[in-house]
Write a protein that holds these residues in place. Structure first.
Motif, mmCIF file in Angstrom:
data_model
loop_
_atom_site.group_PDB
_atom_site.id
_atom_site.type_symbol
_atom_site.label_atom_id
_atom_site.label_comp_id
_atom_site.label_asym_id
_atom_site.label_seq_id
_atom_site.Cartn_x
_atom_site.Cartn_y
_atom_site.Cartn_z
ATOM 1 N N THR A 38 34.935 46.191 29.906
ATOM 2 C CA THR A 38 33.659 45.551 30.241
ATOM 3 C C THR A 38 33.896 44.229 30.971
ATOM 4 O OG1 THR A 38 33.529 44.578 28.053
ATOM 5 C CG2 THR A 38 32.281 46.573 28.394
ATOM 6 N N LEU A 39 35.079 43.620 30.791
ATOM 7 C CA LEU A 39 35.381 42.394 31.535
ATOM 8 C C LEU A 39 35.459 42.691 33.027
ATOM 9 C CD1 LEU A 39 38.093 40.705 29.294
ATOM 10 C CD2 LEU A 39 35.685 40.126 29.507
ATOM 11 N N ARG B 288 41.738 38.136 39.673
ATOM 12 C CA ARG B 288 41.063 37.096 38.890
ATOM 13 C C ARG B 288 40.971 37.438 37.406
ATOM 14 N NH1 ARG B 288 37.767 33.184 41.570
ATOM 15 N NH2 ARG B 288 37.501 32.505 39.434
ATOM 16 N N VAL B 289 40.968 38.725 37.073
ATOM 17 C CA VAL B 289 40.763 39.101 35.669
ATOM 18 C C VAL B 289 41.941 39.896 35.110
ATOM 19 C CG1 VAL B 289 39.264 40.330 34.060
ATOM 20 C CG2 VAL B 289 38.261 39.103 35.978
ATOM 21 N N PRO C 297 45.582 37.852 35.183
ATOM 22 C CA PRO C 297 45.694 36.770 34.188
ATOM 23 C C PRO C 297 45.714 37.272 32.749
ATOM 24 C CG PRO C 297 44.002 36.235 35.789
ATOM 25 C CD PRO C 297 44.456 37.623 36.097
ATOM 26 N N LEU C 298 44.969 38.326 32.478
ATOM 27 C CA LEU C 298 44.922 38.803 31.099
ATOM 28 C C LEU C 298 46.149 39.649 30.755
ATOM 29 C CD1 LEU C 298 41.130 39.551 30.708
ATOM 30 C CD2 LEU C 298 42.442 37.683 29.727
ATOM 31 N N PRO D 203 36.510 44.882 43.713
ATOM 32 C CA PRO D 203 37.582 45.348 42.827
ATOM 33 C C PRO D 203 38.941 44.671 43.037
ATOM 34 C CG PRO D 203 36.304 47.202 43.596
ATOM 35 C CD PRO D 203 35.764 45.998 44.309
ATOM 36 N N ASP E 235 44.575 24.273 25.890
ATOM 37 C CA ASP E 235 43.452 24.833 26.647
ATOM 38 C C ASP E 235 43.049 23.951 27.813
ATOM 39 O OD1 ASP E 235 42.546 25.812 23.541
ATOM 40 O OD2 ASP E 235 42.874 27.258 25.114
ATOM 41 N N LYS F 83 39.657 41.763 44.144
ATOM 42 C CA LYS F 83 39.609 40.385 43.676
ATOM 43 C C LYS F 83 39.568 40.340 42.150
ATOM 44 C CE LYS F 83 37.517 36.612 46.302
ATOM 45 N NZ LYS F 83 36.254 36.216 46.945
ATOM 46 N N ASP G 216 39.756 44.654 27.843
ATOM 47 C CA ASP G 216 38.415 45.203 27.668
ATOM 48 C C ASP G 216 37.838 45.566 29.046
ATOM 49 O OD1 ASP G 216 35.884 45.784 26.949
ATOM 50 O OD2 ASP G 216 35.414 43.824 26.080
ATOM 51 N N CYS H 161 32.167 40.301 42.238
ATOM 52 C CA CYS H 161 33.586 40.268 42.550
ATOM 53 C C CYS H 161 34.040 41.660 42.960
ATOM 54 C CB CYS H 161 34.336 39.803 41.304
ATOM 55 S SG CYS H 161 36.005 39.289 41.599
ATOM 56 N N GLU I 294 33.930 45.190 34.469
ATOM 57 C CA GLU I 294 32.548 45.453 34.885
ATOM 58 C C GLU I 294 31.786 44.147 35.053
ATOM 59 O OE1 GLU I 294 30.808 48.120 32.092
ATOM 60 O OE2 GLU I 294 31.616 49.893 33.094
ATOM 61 N N ALA I 295 32.011 43.214 34.127
ATOM 62 C CA ALA I 295 31.315 41.921 34.205
ATOM 63 C C ALA I 295 31.676 41.212 35.501
ATOM 64 C CB ALA I 295 31.672 41.058 33.004
ATOM 65 N N ALA I 296 32.963 41.253 35.869
ATOM 66 C CA ALA I 296 33.395 40.594 37.098
ATOM 67 C C ALA I 296 32.720 41.233 38.310
ATOM 68 C CB ALA I 296 34.911 40.672 37.228
ATOM 69 N N GLU I 297 32.686 42.562 38.327
ATOM 70 C CA GLU I 297 32.052 43.240 39.457
ATOM 71 C C GLU I 297 30.558 42.971 39.484
ATOM 72 O OE1 GLU I 297 33.016 47.249 40.236
ATOM 73 O OE2 GLU I 297 35.142 46.966 39.842
#
Lengths: 383, 333
Positions: free
Chosen positions: B229-230, B247-248, B251-252, B241, B332, B243, B227, B239, B232-235
């Motif tokens: 938006t994830l 970080r996002v 891992p995904l 780009p 988890d 990084k 997604d 955060c 965008e959310a990080a930035e």
């Protein structure tokens, strides 16, 4: 833009009326084009510190684009955005002191609640102890203390919404942007959360900017509302002004329900205006400050709850009364909406509160009734 | 979400009501329809039967041959189970089974060198394929949506030509008077032709080229689902780009990366055609060793032992890894 209120209105917080007040956020002549499509059209808007401002409009009206430009995800084609007097042009999103709560929440699925909230704080390079205490503080703020180790997919929709809120508040941004924050919640939870948002904003003394298509939500939470259509702001005013003194047909019809009668100004004496409605074949009295002059075409708009129905013709002076037939009744429980056919092509609506516990109402279908309203109940719309 | 087994008792699970404790699934304690039970059983059976017939049975045969002794006969190993004598025949054969072939593998350094070199080549080429494949998959996933079918098509397109022919084509490109050297000499980058063919570099090129689609496709599918938006959310949370990528995005995309790496690594370890055609005699790989044992030496038992050891070498780490992954997803941490 905001009109002078008709009567004395008490307001605790109204920096927009103070000419010496500096705007906290300012959009100055912003235009945004995507190819040939104009999403935002030469728009200017000032938002003040600690204001809860709502951008309200239907889909495609440019409200989300405007917010995304403030967050830095889109660059304006023309115009400037200022935050505390500083031009934001060229500042990337990760350096802007604003945080956004996304409509989809955008929680990182591979991180637990605690890690999600800590993410922005880690980016700021805060010491681990400070991060821990701040995350704890945020969790208690949104009442999710026991959920720190859960992953987003193990939470309900309402809990996810609160995590997203906590994450966007954790960095204590100068402005919190809320993009349709409650759209995914059911009605009851949404209403609760709206009140929580207001409390939170008062408690944190922060500036909030919310984007929503839900007029009730905007009216509930916001200090001021900007009603948008086709990339422009049609009216920027307090919820009360927007509802009681809409400046255009679009705003009047977008917010709540309203009866609109087309007519022509036949007489004008300061605020006392007489209009002729050809569809009713009748003259109507209105007390409303309007720029329209005699001969101009204008519309008279009256909210249904300001209309009364009765079997006898009301005798008060300054009351407009027209005869009609009860065409339909919508029983909502708390109120009933009466559709009164006043002319062959015109049906007006009146809302009557059901103040008695009677299943049989005195006025029923096909009754001949008088529909009346005071001369200061209506609004004259010139556009 | 309404569980049909619960709704009959009037209980429905609602998304909005927070469950006090997380439960992965509703308990399936409602009585099941016996007819449906058999249907379900038969349905599940099909893949298991398939595996039994085309994996387990051949595996047992190979395992049996690996315990036998080579012989100049048809088939070229002893003893052969005399099924006409029934269980007694099986017992007689089993009494003569030995681990000699496996001991032989440890005595001759050639095999261990071949295993180690195969694992090394496979590991390095998997890593290089990942490095080449990631930007391709990322570019595909970020391209305008209408391009996606075309881009996927372009990745799959090489499969329409025979694998063997494509590897042969690389000989034409890499040989000393081949396309690559001629081009480089013409533009004036080099004076002498580069020696690439019949070296391990040619093997790496061959493996990366051949297995790239197997890396790109799973990577693309997990990056495509990501997604935006994830990001965008990080930035938005401060955060930068690069990084955000670590970080996002990474891992995904991990499930796709793991799937792609397995799809490249496993066949690359046993690869025979590429080292044989491009690597020349200097490249030692277990697939080649196996081929030589099987066809040149006609030593089926040793060849089978080589194959079994290879299988065990691959299966143990994969199983351990998968168990770890399952636990990580459930627990988890």
């Amino acid at each position: 833009m905001a009109k002078k209120p008709l009567g004395p209105v008490r307001r605790a917080f109204s920096p927009w009326d103070d000419p010496s007040e500096q705007p906290f956020i300012e959009f100055r002549n912003i235009t945004k084009r995507f190819g040939n499509f104009v999403a935002v059209d030469n728009l200017s808007l000032k938002i003040y510190k600690r204001e809860f401002h709502a951008l309200l409009g239907g889909s495609g009206c440019g409200k989300t684009t405007l917010m995304r430009m403030l967050a830095g995800f889109e660059a304006p084609t023309e115009g400037q955005i200022f935050l505390e007097g500083q031009d934001l042009a060229g500042v990337p999103p990760y350096k802007r002191p604003v945080n956004m709560m996304f409509q989809s929440y955008a929680l990182f699925p591979h991180m637990n609640v605690e890690k999600n909230i800590a993410f922005g704080l880690e980016m700021d390079g805060l010491p681990a102890r400070e991060i821990k205490s701040r995350v704890h503080e945020m969790l208690s703020l949104v009442k999710l203390e026991g959920f720190a180790k859960r992953k987003p997919h193990q939470l309900s929709g309402g809990q996810r919404q609160r995590v997203a809120l906590a994450r966007s508040l954790a960095k204590r941004p100068k402005v919190l942007l809320l993009d349709e924050p409650l759209a995914a919640l059911d009605k009851k939870l949404r209403e609760e959360t709206q009140l929580e948002l207001i409390n939170l904003q008062e408690q944190l003394r922060m500036t909030f900017l919310i984007v929503t298509h839900d007029q009730e939500e905007a009216m509930t939470v916001a200090d001021r509302i900007s009603v948008m259509d086709k990339g422009r702001i049609l009216q920027n005013a307090t919820p009360g002004e927007i509802y009681e003194q809409p400046n255009s047909r679009f705003v009047a019809e977008f917010i709540g329900d309203i009866n609109v009668l087309d007519g022509q100004v036949t007489k004008k004496e300061n605020e006392d205006v007489q209009m002729f409605s050809s569809v009713l074949g009748d003259h109507l009295d209105v007390r409303y400050p309007t720029p329209a002059s005699v001969g101009d075409h204008a519309a008279l708009a009256i909210r249904p709850e300001k209309m009364r129905i009765s079997f006898d013709k009301p005798a008060h002076p300054g009351t407009n009364a027209i005869q009609g037939e009860v065409w339909d009744i919508a029983y909502m429980g708390d109120v009933s909406i009466y559709h009164i056919k006043v002319a062959e092509t015109e049906t007006l609506r009146a809302i009557v509160a059901n103040t008695t516990r009677l299943v049989e109402r005195p006025i029923t279908w096909e009754d001949q009734v008088w529909l009346s309203w005071d001369s200061d109940a209506g609004v004259i719309l010139t556009r | 979400m309404t569980d049909p087994s619960l709704s009959s008792t009037g209980i429905t699970r609602s998304e909005t009501v927070p469950a006090p404790r997380y439960q992965p699934e509703a308990p399936e304690n409602a009585p099941t329809n016996p007819k449906g039970g058999w249907g379900r059983f038969a349905f599940i059976c099909v893949p298991y039967l398939w595996l039994l017939l085309f994996f387990l049975v051949p595996f047992v045969i190979v395992a049996k041959i690996s315990l036998s002794e080579a012989a100049v006969s048809i088939p070229p190993y002893l003893p052969v189970i005399d099924w006409s004598r029934g269980l007694a025949g099986l017992w007689e054969a089993a009494e003569r089974w030995s681990l000699d072939n496996y001991i032989w593998l440890t005595e001759d350094a050639l095999y261990w060198q071949a295993y180690v070199s195969s694992l090394q080549i496979a590991f390095l080429s998997t890593l290089l394929t990942l490095l080449v494949g990631f930007p391709i998959a990322y570019g595909m996933a970020r391209a305008p949506r209408s391009w996606h079918p075309t881009l996927v098509m372009m990745v799959i397109l090489p499969f329409w030509t025979s694998f063997l022919i494509r590897v042969y084509a690389w000989i034409g490109i890499l040989k000393s008077d081949g396309l690559l050297n001629q081009t480089l000499i013409t533009i004036g980058i080099i004076d002498e032709p580069l020696v690439i063919l019949n070296t391990s570099i040619a093997v790496y090129i061959g493996i990366i080229y051949s297995y790239l689609p197997f890396m790109v496709l799973p990577l693309y599918s997990s990056l495509e689902k990501l997604d935006t938006t994830l990001i965008e959310a990080a930035e938005d949370l401060g955060c930068p780009p690069w990084k955000t990528f670590w970080r996002v995005t990474v891992p995904l995309a991990l499930p796709g990366m793991i799937a792609g790496c397995f799809l490249v690594f496993i066949p690359a370890v046993g690869e025979f055609v590429i080292p044989d055609l491009l690597g020349g005699s200097s490249t030692l790989m277990i697939g080649k060793t196996l081929w030589v044992e099987f066809f040149s030496n006609r030593d089926w038992p040793v060849a089978s032992a080589v194959a079994i050891v290879l299988l065990v070498l691959l299966i143990i780490p994969i199983t351990l890894f998968q168990r770890h992954e399952t636990r990580r997803n459930e627990g988890d941490v």
